[in-house]
Scaffold this motif. Structure first.
Motif, short mmCIF file in Angstrom:
data_model
loop_
_atom_site.label_atom_id
_atom_site.label_comp_id
_atom_site.label_asym_id
_atom_site.label_seq_id
_atom_site.Cartn_x
_atom_site.Cartn_y
_atom_site.Cartn_z
N MET A 1 43.66 62.72 54.43
CA MET A 1 44.86 62.11 53.84
C MET A 1 44.46 60.95 52.94
SD MET A 1 48.13 60.34 55.69
CE MET A 1 48.72 61.89 56.37
N LEU A 2 44.99 60.95 51.73
CA LEU A 2 44.76 59.86 50.78
C LEU A 2 45.98 58.96 50.75
CD1 LEU A 2 43.06 58.57 48.49
CD2 LEU A 2 44.24 60.10 46.91
N VAL A 3 45.75 57.67 50.98
CA VAL A 3 46.82 56.67 50.93
C VAL A 3 46.57 55.76 49.74
CG1 VAL A 3 47.94 54.76 52.12
CG2 VAL A 3 47.18 56.75 53.42
N GLN A 4 47.59 55.59 48.92
CA GLN A 4 47.46 54.75 47.74
C GLN A 4 48.65 53.81 47.66
OE1 GLN A 4 47.25 56.94 44.09
NE2 GLN A 4 46.85 55.13 42.83
N LYS A 5 48.35 52.53 47.41
CA LYS A 5 49.43 51.55 47.20
C LYS A 5 49.91 51.66 45.76
CE LYS A 5 50.48 46.68 48.10
NZ LYS A 5 49.90 45.39 48.54
N ILE A 6 51.22 51.95 45.61
CA ILE A 6 51.79 52.20 44.29
C ILE A 6 52.33 50.92 43.66
CG2 ILE A 6 53.54 53.48 43.01
CD1 ILE A 6 51.35 55.23 44.14
N ASP A 7 53.07 50.14 44.45
CA ASP A 7 53.73 48.95 43.92
C ASP A 7 53.97 47.94 45.03
OD1 ASP A 7 54.34 48.85 41.10
OD2 ASP A 7 55.58 50.63 41.39
N THR A 8 54.24 46.72 44.61
CA THR A 8 54.70 45.66 45.51
C THR A 8 55.98 45.06 44.95
OG1 THR A 8 52.45 45.14 46.25
CG2 THR A 8 54.14 43.47 46.61
N PHE A 9 57.00 44.98 45.80
CA PHE A 9 58.28 44.38 45.41
C PHE A 9 58.34 42.98 46.01
CE2 PHE A 9 58.84 48.83 44.92
CZ PHE A 9 59.85 49.04 44.01
N GLY A 10 58.45 41.97 45.18
CA GLY A 10 58.52 40.59 45.64
C GLY A 10 59.76 39.91 45.11
N GLY A 11 60.17 38.85 45.76
CA GLY A 11 61.34 38.09 45.33
C GLY A 11 62.11 37.47 46.48
N TYR A 254 51.12 64.21 67.83
CA TYR A 254 51.11 62.76 68.09
C TYR A 254 49.70 62.19 67.97
CZ TYR A 254 55.66 64.13 69.79
OH TYR A 254 56.92 64.68 69.87
N LYS A 255 48.86 62.83 67.16
CA LYS A 255 47.51 62.35 66.89
C LYS A 255 47.53 61.41 65.68
CE LYS A 255 45.65 64.89 70.12
NZ LYS A 255 45.21 64.25 71.39
N LEU A 256 46.72 60.36 65.77
CA LEU A 256 46.62 59.40 64.68
C LEU A 256 45.86 60.02 63.50
CD1 LEU A 256 47.01 56.48 63.64
CD2 LEU A 256 44.81 55.91 64.73
N LEU A 257 46.46 59.91 62.30
CA LEU A 257 45.84 60.47 61.10
C LEU A 257 45.28 59.39 60.17
CD1 LEU A 257 48.52 63.17 60.16
CD2 LEU A 257 46.40 63.49 61.47
N LYS A 258 45.95 58.24 60.10
CA LYS A 258 45.53 57.23 59.13
C LYS A 258 45.99 55.85 59.55
CE LYS A 258 43.44 57.07 55.02
NZ LYS A 258 42.17 57.75 54.73
N VAL A 259 45.14 54.86 59.31
CA VAL A 259 45.50 53.45 59.50
C VAL A 259 45.58 52.79 58.13
CG1 VAL A 259 44.88 51.24 60.54
CG2 VAL A 259 44.33 53.39 61.73
N VAL A 260 46.73 52.19 57.83
CA VAL A 260 46.93 51.51 56.55
C VAL A 260 46.97 50.01 56.84
CG1 VAL A 260 48.42 51.28 54.53
CG2 VAL A 260 48.27 53.48 55.74
N ASP A 261 45.98 49.28 56.34
CA ASP A 261 45.92 47.85 56.63
C ASP A 261 45.38 47.08 55.42
OD1 ASP A 261 43.20 48.39 56.64
OD2 ASP A 261 42.97 48.19 58.81
N ARG A 262 45.23 45.80 55.60
CA ARG A 262 44.83 44.94 54.48
C ARG A 262 43.40 45.21 54.05
NH1 ARG A 262 46.48 38.58 53.95
NH2 ARG A 262 46.14 38.43 51.70
#
Length: 299
Positions: A1-11, A254-262
């Protein structure tokens, strides 16, 4: 699995606690500690639009599809119904002097979970109270609807999940589910299982057709699990945690596939409070104490 950060919404000027679908697949709403309710366009993170402001934190938003009104749970007060096209309040109802943690709809009912342990059932047409469900003195934190079995599940800070009849509102079952507060509940898309999670960082899977027998117990995060959501196609689900991570799971095993972190994906630096899986390109949204909303692409 490929995880990509697309955008950040701030305000937002404070923690973002809640997310909700918009009127179109490309829209969504957010709110949090600053009391601002903002409408966003997924393709325009620089164009957040303020649709309402309330003078207290907002933990719960609910879009009522039939009317197109956005229900805003203002802590220590009540619910406000917002016409998001006109950006104006069309109704409100004072309910409580405690926190409002969740709002869920079924037909003409709205189930509002309160910090004093009450779940208020409201008539969505009249915006009037139909019933108070008082089954605990501890906070009602989350609500999940099962239209197949005609049940509504409520997770509480007394570590339990209670199952009520969706028609009569009678209490049917008490499940001693966790060792601490239950923050998140979710029925599987086929409604054969229910997942619960909370402060003890465990994911627990319950077999609905076997009288909610425990099916699986997974030590899922380091700290509290704040929220759960399924992908639009039902093959995955995601968890958000106070440990600053998002985890992606296989919905069948219920198996873990990906961890998304800093560290790995430039994820959030503080607690992840809410998730929203959109129908627009299957993008996953995450809201955090860091005042931002991240947009993730999973392929």
């Amino acid at each position: 699995m490929l995880v990509q950060k697309i955008d950040t919404f701030g305000g937002h000027r404070d923690s973002v606690y809640t997310l909700e679908h918009g009127l179109t697949p490309e829209q969504f709403f957010s709110s949090g500690g600053d009391g601002q309710v903002v409408r966003w366009q997924l393709d325009r993170p620089d164009r957040g639009e303020l649709v309402a402001t309330v003078p207290a934190s907002v933990y719960a938003l609910g879009l009522h599809r039939d009317s197109g009104l956005l229900w805003v749970g203002q802590n220590y007060d009540g619910v406000h119904l917002i016409d998001v096209l006109q950006k104006r309040e069309v109704a409100s109802l004072k309910l409580t002097s405690s926190a409002i943690f969740d709002i869920k709809f079924y037909r003409n009912d709205a189930f509002v979970a309160l910090g004093d342990g009450v779940v208020v059932v409201l008539d969505t047409r009249e915006v009037a109270v139909k019933k108070h469900l008082k089954a605990s003195d501890m906070a009602a934190r989350c609500v999940a609807i099962n239209p197949v079995e005609r049940e509504v599940a409520v997770g509480y800070s007394d570590h339990s999940v209670r199952i009520f009849d969706l028609g009569t509102y009678e209490l049917k079952r008490v499940i001693p589910a966790h060792t601490n507060s239950v923050f998140a509940l979710l029925y599987a898309p086929d409604f054969r299982h229910m997942i619960s999670a909370g402060r003890d960082a465990h994911l627990k899977v319950w077999d609905v057709e076997a009288s909610y027998a425990l099916h699986q117990d997974v030590v899922a995060h380091l700290f509290a699990i704040n929220h759960l959501t399924y992908s639009p196609d039902g093959t995955l689900f995601a968890t958000a945690s106070m440990d600053k991570s998002i985890k992606i799971w296989d919905a069948a095993t219920y198996k873990l596939l990906k961890v998304v972190d800093r560290a790995r994906h430039a994820g959030h630096g503080t607690s992840v409070n809410k998730l929203l899986w959109t129908d627009s390109n299957r993008q996953l949204l995450s809201a955090s104490d860091d005042r931002t909303i991240s947009v993730w692409s999973l392929t």
